[in-house]
Motif scaffolding. Structure first.
Motif, short mmCIF file in Angstrom:
data_model
loop_
_atom_site.label_atom_id
_atom_site.label_comp_id
_atom_site.label_asym_id
_atom_site.label_seq_id
_atom_site.Cartn_x
_atom_site.Cartn_y
_atom_site.Cartn_z
N GLY A 298 0.82 -1.21 0.00
CA GLY A 298 0.00 0.00 0.00
C GLY A 298 0.85 1.25 0.00
N MET A 299 0.40 2.27 0.75
CA MET A 299 1.11 3.54 0.80
C MET A 299 2.45 3.42 1.51
N GLU A 300 2.59 2.43 2.39
CA GLU A 300 3.85 2.24 3.08
C GLU A 300 4.98 1.92 2.11
N LYS A 301 4.62 1.31 0.98
CA LYS A 301 5.64 0.96 -0.02
C LYS A 301 6.24 2.23 -0.62
N HIS A 302 5.46 3.30 -0.73
CA HIS A 302 5.94 4.52 -1.35
C HIS A 302 6.40 5.55 -0.33
N LEU A 303 5.84 5.56 0.87
CA LEU A 303 6.13 6.60 1.85
C LEU A 303 6.80 6.06 3.11
N ASN A 304 7.71 5.11 2.97
CA ASN A 304 8.45 4.66 4.14
C ASN A 304 9.69 5.53 4.29
N SER A 305 10.36 5.46 5.41
CA SER A 305 11.51 6.32 5.63
C SER A 305 12.80 5.51 5.70
N ASN A 306 12.84 4.36 5.07
CA ASN A 306 14.03 3.52 5.10
C ASN A 306 15.08 3.96 4.09
N THR A 307 14.69 4.62 3.03
CA THR A 307 15.64 5.06 2.02
C THR A 307 15.54 6.56 1.84
N PHE A 308 16.56 7.14 1.22
CA PHE A 308 16.59 8.59 1.00
C PHE A 308 15.45 9.01 0.08
N LYS A 309 15.21 8.24 -0.97
CA LYS A 309 14.16 8.58 -1.92
C LYS A 309 12.79 8.57 -1.24
N SER A 310 12.54 7.60 -0.39
CA SER A 310 11.26 7.53 0.31
C SER A 310 11.12 8.65 1.33
N SER A 311 12.21 9.02 1.98
CA SER A 311 12.16 10.16 2.91
C SER A 311 11.84 11.44 2.16
N MET A 312 12.40 11.59 0.96
CA MET A 312 12.14 12.77 0.15
C MET A 312 10.66 12.82 -0.25
N LYS A 313 10.07 11.67 -0.54
CA LYS A 313 8.66 11.63 -0.91
C LYS A 313 7.78 12.05 0.27
N CYS A 314 8.16 11.67 1.48
CA CYS A 314 7.40 12.08 2.67
C CYS A 314 7.46 13.59 2.85
N VAL A 315 8.63 14.17 2.66
CA VAL A 315 8.79 15.61 2.81
C VAL A 315 7.99 16.35 1.74
N LEU A 316 8.08 15.90 0.50
CA LEU A 316 7.34 16.56 -0.58
C LEU A 316 5.84 16.44 -0.39
N THR A 317 5.37 15.31 0.11
CA THR A 317 3.95 15.14 0.38
C THR A 317 3.49 16.10 1.47
N THR A 318 4.29 16.25 2.52
CA THR A 318 3.95 17.15 3.61
C THR A 318 3.91 18.60 3.13
N TYR A 319 4.96 19.02 2.41
CA TYR A 319 5.00 20.39 1.91
C TYR A 319 3.88 20.65 0.91
N GLY A 320 3.58 19.68 0.08
CA GLY A 320 2.50 19.83 -0.88
C GLY A 320 1.16 19.99 -0.20
#
Length: 58
Positions: free
Chosen positions: A14-36
């Motif tokens: 689910g969404m955990e696959k895209h918005l986890n914080s285990n990798t740099f790319k996934s952490s960046m997606k969390c930040v962009l989602t929050t700012y958006g």
């Protein structure tokens, strides 16, 4: 047995696959989602129409 096959908590779905914080790319997606989300809220409240005062009957 230690290895990726026996480690069940890394099987994200689910969404955990895209918005986890285990990798740099996934952490960046969390930040962009929050700012958006914050930007959308700001634009919503800035662009919504203001209430027009009612005209009093004389």
């Amino acid at each position: 047995m230690t290895g990726p096959e026996s480690d069940g908590h890394f099987q994200l779905t689910g969404m955990e696959k895209h918005l986890n914080s285990n990798t740099f790319k996934s952490s960046m997606k969390c930040v962009l989602t929050t700012y958006g989300s914050i930007a959308l809220l700001v634009f919503f409240f800035m662009l919504r129409p203001t209430k027009i005062p009612a005209v009093k009957a004389t």
